[in-house]
Write a protein that holds these residues in place. Structure first.
Motif, PDB file in Angstrom:
ATOM      1  N   PHE A  26       0.829  -1.207   0.000  1.00  0.00           N
ATOM      2  CA  PHE A  26       0.000   0.000   0.000  1.00  0.00           C
ATOM      3  C   PHE A  26       0.866   1.260   0.000  1.00  0.00           C
ATOM      4  O   PHE A  26       0.580   2.213  -0.724  1.00  0.00           O
ATOM      5  N   HIS A  27       1.906   1.263   0.826  1.00  0.00           N
ATOM      6  CA  HIS A  27       2.687   2.489   1.033  1.00  0.00           C
ATOM      7  C   HIS A  27       3.465   2.868  -0.230  1.00  0.00           C
ATOM      8  O   HIS A  27       3.456   4.033  -0.650  1.00  0.00           O
ATOM      9  N   HIS A  28       4.109   1.886  -0.839  1.00  0.00           N
ATOM     10  CA  HIS A  28       4.862   2.152  -2.074  1.00  0.00           C
ATOM     11  C   HIS A  28       3.948   2.096  -3.296  1.00  0.00           C
ATOM     12  O   HIS A  28       3.959   2.990  -4.149  1.00  0.00           O
ATOM     13  N   ASN A  78      10.586  12.516  -0.373  1.00  0.00           N
ATOM     14  CA  ASN A  78      10.674  11.977   0.988  1.00  0.00           C
ATOM     15  C   ASN A  78      10.555  10.456   0.999  1.00  0.00           C
ATOM     16  O   ASN A  78      11.303   9.771   1.697  1.00  0.00           O
ATOM     17  N   HIS A  79       9.604   9.921   0.233  1.00  0.00           N
ATOM     18  CA  HIS A  79       9.424   8.462   0.231  1.00  0.00           C
ATOM     19  C   HIS A  79      10.595   7.754  -0.441  1.00  0.00           C
ATOM     20  O   HIS A  79      11.062   6.722   0.058  1.00  0.00           O
ATOM     21  N   THR A  80      11.091   8.295  -1.534  1.00  0.00           N
ATOM     22  CA  THR A  80      12.241   7.688  -2.204  1.00  0.00           C
ATOM     23  C   THR A  80      13.429   7.627  -1.258  1.00  0.00           C
ATOM     24  O   THR A  80      14.175   6.640  -1.223  1.00  0.00           O
ATOM     25  N   GLY A 127       3.635  13.606   9.191  1.00  0.00           N
ATOM     26  CA  GLY A 127       4.909  14.260   8.964  1.00  0.00           C
ATOM     27  C   GLY A 127       6.067  13.297   8.991  1.00  0.00           C
ATOM     28  O   GLY A 127       5.900  12.095   8.776  1.00  0.00           O
ATOM     29  N   TRP A 128       7.246  13.857   9.277  1.00  0.00           N
ATOM     30  CA  TRP A 128       8.506  13.121   9.152  1.00  0.00           C
ATOM     31  C   TRP A 128       9.469  13.553  10.249  1.00  0.00           C
ATOM     32  O   TRP A 128       9.488  14.722  10.629  1.00  0.00           O
ATOM     33  N   ALA A 129      10.286  12.619  10.736  1.00  0.00           N
ATOM     34  CA  ALA A 129      11.367  12.944  11.673  1.00  0.00           C
ATOM     35  C   ALA A 129      12.688  12.655  10.966  1.00  0.00           C
ATOM     36  O   ALA A 129      12.864  11.589  10.360  1.00  0.00           O
ATOM     37  N   VAL A 160      12.383   9.122   8.994  1.00  0.00           N
ATOM     38  CA  VAL A 160      11.347   8.132   9.301  1.00  0.00           C
ATOM     39  C   VAL A 160       9.982   8.781   9.065  1.00  0.00           C
ATOM     40  O   VAL A 160       9.728   9.894   9.508  1.00  0.00           O
ATOM     41  N   ASP A 161       9.165   8.070   8.316  1.00  0.00           N
ATOM     42  CA  ASP A 161       7.820   8.525   7.954  1.00  0.00           C
ATOM     43  C   ASP A 161       6.901   8.275   9.141  1.00  0.00           C
ATOM     44  O   ASP A 161       6.779   7.132   9.594  1.00  0.00           O
ATOM     45  N   VAL A 162       6.270   9.328   9.662  1.00  0.00           N
ATOM     46  CA  VAL A 162       5.333   9.116  10.764  1.00  0.00           C
ATOM     47  C   VAL A 162       3.884   9.410  10.363  1.00  0.00           C
ATOM     48  O   VAL A 162       3.021   9.586  11.228  1.00  0.00           O
ATOM     49  N   GLU A 164       0.342   8.078   9.439  1.00  0.00           N
ATOM     50  CA  GLU A 164      -0.273   6.822   9.899  1.00  0.00           C
ATOM     51  C   GLU A 164      -0.171   5.717   8.849  1.00  0.00           C
ATOM     52  O   GLU A 164      -0.061   4.540   9.187  1.00  0.00           O
ATOM     53  N   HIS A 165      -0.196   6.070   7.545  1.00  0.00           N
ATOM     54  CA  HIS A 165      -0.156   5.025   6.522  1.00  0.00           C
ATOM     55  C   HIS A 165       1.161   4.238   6.567  1.00  0.00           C
ATOM     56  O   HIS A 165       1.244   3.153   6.026  1.00  0.00           O
ATOM     57  N   ALA A 166       2.183   4.790   7.222  1.00  0.00           N
ATOM     58  CA  ALA A 166       3.478   4.107   7.304  1.00  0.00           C
ATOM     59  C   ALA A 166       3.450   2.940   8.290  1.00  0.00           C
ATOM     60  O   ALA A 166       4.249   2.010   8.163  1.00  0.00           O
TER      61      ALA A 166
HETATM   62 MN    MN Z   1       4.361   7.686   3.596  1.00  0.00          MN
END
Ligand code: MN
Length: 197
Positions: A26-28, A78-80, A127-129, A160-162, A164-166
């Motif tokens: 789902f995420h990718h 960000n995802h890549t 968001g992201w950390a 790190v993706d924070v 919820e879908h992660a």
């Molecule tokens: Mn994501």
């Protein structure tokens, strides 16, 4: 097409049981792909169309008329980056140059872990950390939604993706457990070292 969907750097089941095959499907395959498709639709026929992804992110940042472009292009960036920050058999204390830099700039690995987890847990909403290099010093920062520290002159080393879908399929509401697992089992320090170099 300036914006593309890269393959994952490992098979979809490679991070299980810490991140399941279903989450990566789902995420990718859905979330990341949707940002790619939407980004390409939004830049089609504009002056951004033939630019590289990072330039699109930089040029659209902070421009309200290009908010849609920024959100989708930055989410692709960000995802890549995030996929490369993990590997099967990863996590635990770092090795190489980043280990010495973390000891010098944070005062130890445990302090780095505490700050990264705290940034992830306290990012309200999506968001992201990040671990970044900011003026030559390591720093932990968090960004909301599609935010990316490159638009503030920082160099990302780890994210790190924070959203919820992660983690929701694997951890439900337990974001702290996802962050702890990311740190202990998933971080690809070889990639972090390559970004630092
Ligand atoms: Mn994501």
């Amino acid at each position: 097409m300036a914006i593309t969907l890269p393959d994952l750097p490992y098979p979809k089941n490679a991070l299980a049981p810490y991140i399941s095959e279903q989450t990566l499907e789902f995420h990718h395959g859905k979330h990341h792909k949707a940002y790619v498709d939407n980004g390409n639709k939004l830049i089609a026929g504009t002056d951004l169309e033939n630019l590289d992804l990072e330039t699109i992110v930089r040029k659209s940042a902070g421009d309200p008329s290009k908010a849609g472009v920024f959100n989708n292009a930055a989410q692709v960036w960000n995802h890549t980056f995030y996929w490369q920050c993990m590997k099967p058999g990863g996590g635990g204390p770092p090795t190489g140059a980043i280990a010495q830099k973390i000891a010098a700039d944070f005062g130890g690995y445990e302090k780095f872990v505490e700050e990264l987890k705290n940034a992830g847990v306290t990012q309200f909403g999506s968001g992201w950390a990040w671990l970044v290099l900011n003026g030559g010093k390591l720093q932990i920062v968090k960004t909301a939604n599609a935010g990316n520290p490159i638009t503030d002159g920082m160099k990302p080393l780890l994210v790190v993706d924070v959203w919820e879908h992660a983690y929701y399929l694997d951890y439900q509401n337990r974001r702290p457990d996802y962050l702890a697992t990311f740190v202990d089992k998933l971080i690809n320090w070889d990639f972090v070292n390559s970004c630092l170099a």
